[in-house]
Motif scaffolding. Sequence first.
Motif, PDB file in Angstrom:
ATOM      1  N   ASP A  41       0.826  -1.234   0.040  1.00 39.77           N
ATOM      2  CA  ASP A  41      -0.063  -0.076   0.085  1.00 39.77           C
ATOM      3  C   ASP A  41       0.924   1.543   0.115  1.00 39.77           C
ATOM      4  OD1 ASP A  41      -1.126  -2.477   0.940  1.00 39.77           O
ATOM      5  OD2 ASP A  41      -2.941  -0.937   1.831  1.00 39.77           O
ATOM      6  N   VAL A  42       0.782   2.014  -1.143  1.00 44.52           N
ATOM      7  CA  VAL A  42       1.587   3.328  -1.268  1.00 44.52           C
ATOM      8  C   VAL A  42       0.941   4.456  -0.447  1.00 44.52           C
ATOM      9  CG1 VAL A  42       2.750   4.825  -2.804  1.00 44.52           C
ATOM     10  CG2 VAL A  42       2.426   2.390  -3.391  1.00 44.52           C
ATOM     11  N   HIS A  43      -0.351   4.572  -0.216  1.00 42.84           N
ATOM     12  CA  HIS A  43      -1.166   5.651   0.132  1.00 42.84           C
ATOM     13  C   HIS A  43      -0.417   6.697   0.070  1.00 42.84           C
ATOM     14  CE1 HIS A  43      -4.446   3.766   2.305  1.00 42.84           C
ATOM     15  NE2 HIS A  43      -3.455   2.880   2.870  1.00 42.84           N
ATOM     16  N   GLY A  44      -0.257   7.179  -1.044  1.00 42.25           N
ATOM     17  CA  GLY A  44       0.090   8.820  -1.397  1.00 42.25           C
ATOM     18  C   GLY A  44       1.460   9.167  -1.191  1.00 42.25           C
ATOM     19  N   CYS A  45       2.428   8.072  -0.781  1.00 41.56           N
ATOM     20  CA  CYS A  45       3.644   8.245  -0.425  1.00 41.56           C
ATOM     21  C   CYS A  45       4.545   8.355  -1.548  1.00 41.56           C
ATOM     22  CB  CYS A  45       4.263   7.551   0.346  1.00 41.56           C
ATOM     23  SG  CYS A  45       3.360   7.567   2.225  1.00 41.56           S
ATOM     24  N   PHE A  46       4.478   9.384  -2.519  1.00 45.29           N
ATOM     25  CA  PHE A  46       4.933   9.305  -3.981  1.00 45.29           C
ATOM     26  C   PHE A  46       6.560   9.226  -3.754  1.00 45.29           C
ATOM     27  CE2 PHE A  46       6.276  11.837  -7.775  1.00 45.29           C
ATOM     28  CZ  PHE A  46       6.199  10.543  -8.500  1.00 45.29           C
ATOM     29  N   ASN A  47       7.223  10.124  -2.972  1.00 45.95           N
ATOM     30  CA  ASN A  47       8.735   9.963  -2.959  1.00 45.95           C
ATOM     31  C   ASN A  47       9.148   8.646  -2.697  1.00 45.95           C
ATOM     32  OD1 ASN A  47       8.860  12.621  -3.730  1.00 45.95           O
ATOM     33  ND2 ASN A  47       9.011  13.264  -1.571  1.00 45.95           N
ATOM     34  N   ALA A  48       8.532   7.800  -1.367  1.00 50.61           N
ATOM     35  CA  ALA A  48       8.845   6.398  -1.245  1.00 50.61           C
ATOM     36  C   ALA A  48       8.628   5.511  -2.274  1.00 50.61           C
ATOM     37  CB  ALA A  48       8.080   6.048  -0.134  1.00 50.61           C
ATOM     38  N   TYR A  49       7.688   5.813  -3.030  1.00 52.65           N
ATOM     39  CA  TYR A  49       7.336   4.608  -4.151  1.00 52.65           C
ATOM     40  C   TYR A  49       8.423   4.999  -5.418  1.00 52.65           C
ATOM     41  CZ  TYR A  49       5.561   2.594  -8.319  1.00 52.65           C
ATOM     42  OH  TYR A  49       5.610   1.633  -9.305  1.00 52.65           O
ATOM     43  N   ASP A  76      -4.747   0.750  -2.643  1.00 48.10           N
ATOM     44  CA  ASP A  76      -4.562   1.691  -1.687  1.00 48.10           C
ATOM     45  C   ASP A  76      -3.456   2.593  -2.256  1.00 48.10           C
ATOM     46  OD1 ASP A  76      -6.805   0.923  -0.254  1.00 48.10           O
ATOM     47  OD2 ASP A  76      -5.595   0.730   1.535  1.00 48.10           O
ATOM     48  N   LEU A  77      -3.610   2.946  -3.265  1.00 49.63           N
ATOM     49  CA  LEU A  77      -2.500   3.736  -4.034  1.00 49.63           C
ATOM     50  C   LEU A  77      -2.763   5.363  -3.394  1.00 49.63           C
ATOM     51  CD1 LEU A  77      -3.219   3.048  -7.492  1.00 49.63           C
ATOM     52  CD2 LEU A  77      -1.668   2.109  -6.071  1.00 49.63           C
ATOM     53  N   VAL A 240       2.143  -7.607   2.260  1.00 45.97           N
ATOM     54  CA  VAL A 240       3.361  -6.601   1.791  1.00 45.97           C
ATOM     55  C   VAL A 240       2.831  -5.007   2.054  1.00 45.97           C
ATOM     56  CG1 VAL A 240       4.668  -5.922  -0.395  1.00 45.97           C
ATOM     57  CG2 VAL A 240       3.165  -8.123  -0.377  1.00 45.97           C
ATOM     58  N   ASP A 241       1.871  -4.978   3.091  1.00 42.68           N
ATOM     59  CA  ASP A 241       1.659  -3.543   3.616  1.00 42.68           C
ATOM     60  C   ASP A 241       2.551  -3.466   4.762  1.00 42.68           C
ATOM     61  OD1 ASP A 241       0.775  -1.245   4.519  1.00 42.68           O
ATOM     62  OD2 ASP A 241      -1.420  -1.728   4.980  1.00 42.68           O
ATOM     63  N   THR A 242       3.489  -2.557   4.762  1.00 39.81           N
ATOM     64  CA  THR A 242       4.256  -2.023   6.064  1.00 39.81           C
ATOM     65  C   THR A 242       4.183  -0.823   6.399  1.00 39.81           C
ATOM     66  OG1 THR A 242       5.981  -1.914   4.289  1.00 39.81           O
ATOM     67  CG2 THR A 242       5.955  -3.721   5.629  1.00 39.81           C
TER      68      THR A 242
END
Length: 270
Positions: A41-49, A76-77, A240-242
């Motif tokens: 789940d990225v949840h809007g964390c674009f830099n981390a992605y 959960d992008l 895979v969700d951390t």
Amino acid sequence: MKLPSLFQKRRTQTSHAQDPHRQFRRLSLPNMPKLVYAVGDVHGCFNAYCDLEQKITADAAADPAPNQRLLVLLGDLVDRGPQSGALIDHLLTKPPVGFDRVCLMGNHEDMFTMFAQAPVENAQWLDFGGRETLISYGVPSDLIDASRSSNTRMKQIIAAHVPRNHLDYIANLPVSLSLPEWFFCHAGVNPDLALDQQSKDDLVWSDPAVLDQHRVANTTVVHGHTPEPQVLVLPHRICVDTGAYSTHRLSAIKLKDGAFSGTLTNSKTN
């Protein structure tokens, strides 16, 4: 929406049992790609992605497999994190060279879509990360509060700030991906139903821990939805969700030649 090249010759199943106005695509491939990377789940964390995507492409470059690299995002992008709009912009561009990319629907994409259709009736989305998503598109916070009780005004705000292609992309994300001996979805599955008969709600909303008591035969389910301190690898399911939006740790798993081959994590930043 154009399907990735690996899927262009495959028919996709659709289901609209929950909502006759929406069709939900289910993707499948008869053969396992040589390399598969599944991101939680990225949840809007674009830099981390972006950091994790670079790590994935570097890892894949060390094991060339032309036309056999698949990148899967498990839903959960959007929501909670600060850069949902930027992430969707990125996902609407071409995937990394040598990769096909599949993004699945999560419950937060489902909530966003329902809110865009009927804001007042689905206003609870704002309290589950939707506010951060609208702010990422440039909507002022006070305008969100002032328009919360008006369908007409909120729809006007969404139309003025959120690109139509973003809304369409989010609403039409597939709900599952089936590969030989592997099944990818955002949440879990109903063990009483065949994998190709799962409802949208099962795939994007259910509790994956149900699989600990009722496993799917000959299949490992790869999912997100329930944050874990680290990637949870069990024989019957992999989470895979951390919790990227709170831990700043975004993770992925690697499958090579159909077998689990390790995990990757972004360079953690605050």
